[in-house]
Design an enzyme around this catalytic site. Structure first.
Site, PDB file in Angstrom:
ATOM      1  N   ASP A 175      22.734  29.939  44.907  1.00  0.00           N
ATOM      2  CA  ASP A 175      21.439  29.258  45.030  1.00  0.00           C
ATOM      3  C   ASP A 175      21.657  27.759  45.243  1.00  0.00           C
ATOM      4  OD1 ASP A 175      22.420  29.067  42.322  1.00  0.00           O
ATOM      5  OD2 ASP A 175      20.427  28.434  41.671  1.00  0.00           O
ATOM      6  N   GLU A 178      21.951  29.383  39.066  1.00  0.00           N
ATOM      7  CA  GLU A 178      22.759  28.350  38.419  1.00  0.00           C
ATOM      8  C   GLU A 178      22.040  27.009  38.386  1.00  0.00           C
ATOM      9  OE1 GLU A 178      25.447  25.083  37.782  1.00  0.00           O
ATOM     10  OE2 GLU A 178      24.316  25.461  39.621  1.00  0.00           O
TER      11      GLU A 178
END
Length: 363
Positions: free
Chosen positions: A74, A133
């Site tokens: 991400d 994350e």
């Protein structure tokens, strides 16, 4: 080849929380890791699937404890950032684009290193790719902890220090949400029956500042504030999300306990909850010993590698906190994480892949 793959990965935008985009990217990684000989598992999560890929060891250490590689797919950038704000650009050996530095460059480095060591002797390798994350890995903490059990060492592919040094410890990071429920009323005709959730929230944020001021080495950032609706209505709800950074576990415990104990100063309801938490990863002899081995591996491929503490947090906080020998920062050299000038030095893609391959075959 590495630059072409990085361009492909940057072109597939993957903002945190966009499960469809992240899962489509996970499809790419699943195929790629399988091509490289990995056995891939997908772990569903509301924000997008996490991946675990296990690569068998070869030679005398085929049954040894594995190395753990921590990554994420991400980014902080929304869909359209590439087209509208940060187009892919290569100039004077520098590559620009959303996610090149944090951390699609690291993903490409890892893949290339896996390809390099495919026919060499090495320990088993385990890759964990996290989908959330950038918001503290709230759905992946248990996964990272479970996959770290019994490993020889853990390595993160986040960006390195500006000079290329690896990261040997990290501050702790906790995201907290403060929610206030007041009571709506007409702001002119009946203000006395209203309880302003916004006024209450402001007072609570001042109280948080007082808590932080009473401790050394704490960073506090109020990242979002929401609430209210119309100027003629006493607001009935308000909320703020706060990011805290802590240098050590005792400071973290003290600050979070004080924030959790906040009390309303008016007739309002107050709720404080932790959204995500990464405990402080403090310097340790285990990580120092691992760094010494990495320095030797770097010299074997003509690279001088150093290490230093870092203030930013990542999933390596978890392995370091657990006492596992840990280093981070194996991504390419660059700058501009979470900024519109995000960039990497193209030549360091190959250099970092060579370094990782040397680490894998020497440990």
């Amino acid at each position: 080849m590495m630059i072409e793959r990085l361009r492909e990965y940057v072109g597939a935008e993957t903002p945190t929380g966009d499960a469809a985009a992240l899962n489509a990217f996970a499809d790419r990684l699943t195929t790629r890791y399988a091509e490289l000989g990995g056995a891939v598992r997908r772990i569903p999560a509301p924000t997008g699937d996490h991946l675990v890929a296990d690569f068998p060891g070869r030679g005398p250490q085929a049954s040894a404890a594995p190395l753990l590689f921590l990554t994420h797919h991400d980014t902080v950038w929304p869909i359209g950032q590439l087209r509208d704000v940060m187009p892919w650009r290569e100039a004077d050996g520098i590559i620009h684009g959303p996610g090149v530095f944090d951390m699609k460059g690291g993903l490409v480095v890892l893949e290339s290193a896996l390809e390099e060591v495919a026919d060499r002797d090495h320990r088993p390798l385990r890759v964990v790719v996290v989908a959330d994350e950038e918001i503290g890995s709230p759905s992946a903490r248990a996964l990272v902890t479970a996959e770290a059990a019994g490993v020889y060492a853990a390595f993160g592919f986040e960006p390195p220090h500006p000079n290329g040094d690896l990261k040997t410890s990290r501050w702790g990071s906790t995201r907290v949400r403060i929610e206030v429920t007041g009571r709506e009323a007409h702001a002119a005709l009946d203000p006395g029956n209203g309880v302003s959730a916004i006024d209450e929230l402001v007072d609570q944020l001042v109280a948080v500042r007082r808590v932080v001021a009473g401790h050394d080495h704490v960073l506090c950032n109020v990242g979002t504030i929401t609430g209210g609706g119309r100027t003629n209505v006493v607001p009935g709800s308000a909320a703020a999300e706060i990011g805290f950074r802590f240098v050590d576990p005792s400071t973290e415990e003290s600050v979070l306990a004080a924030v959790a104990a906040l009390e309303p100063v008016r007739d309002a309801q107050l709720k404080v909850r932790v959204l995500s938490n990464r405990p402080a990863w403090q310097p340790s002899a285990a990580s120092d010993e691992l760094l010494a081995k990495v320095v030797a591996a770097g010299r074997s491929v003509g690279q001088e590698i150093g290490g230093a503490a870092a203030s930013g947090a990542a999933d390596t906080n978890l392995t370091g906190w657990l006492g596992i020998p840990t280093l981070d920062g194996l991504g390419p050299v660059g700058k501009g994480a979470h900024a519109v000038h995000e960039q990497v030095v193209a030549a360091t893609l190959t250099e970092r892949a060579d370094l990782v391959a040397a680490i894998v075959t020497s440990l």
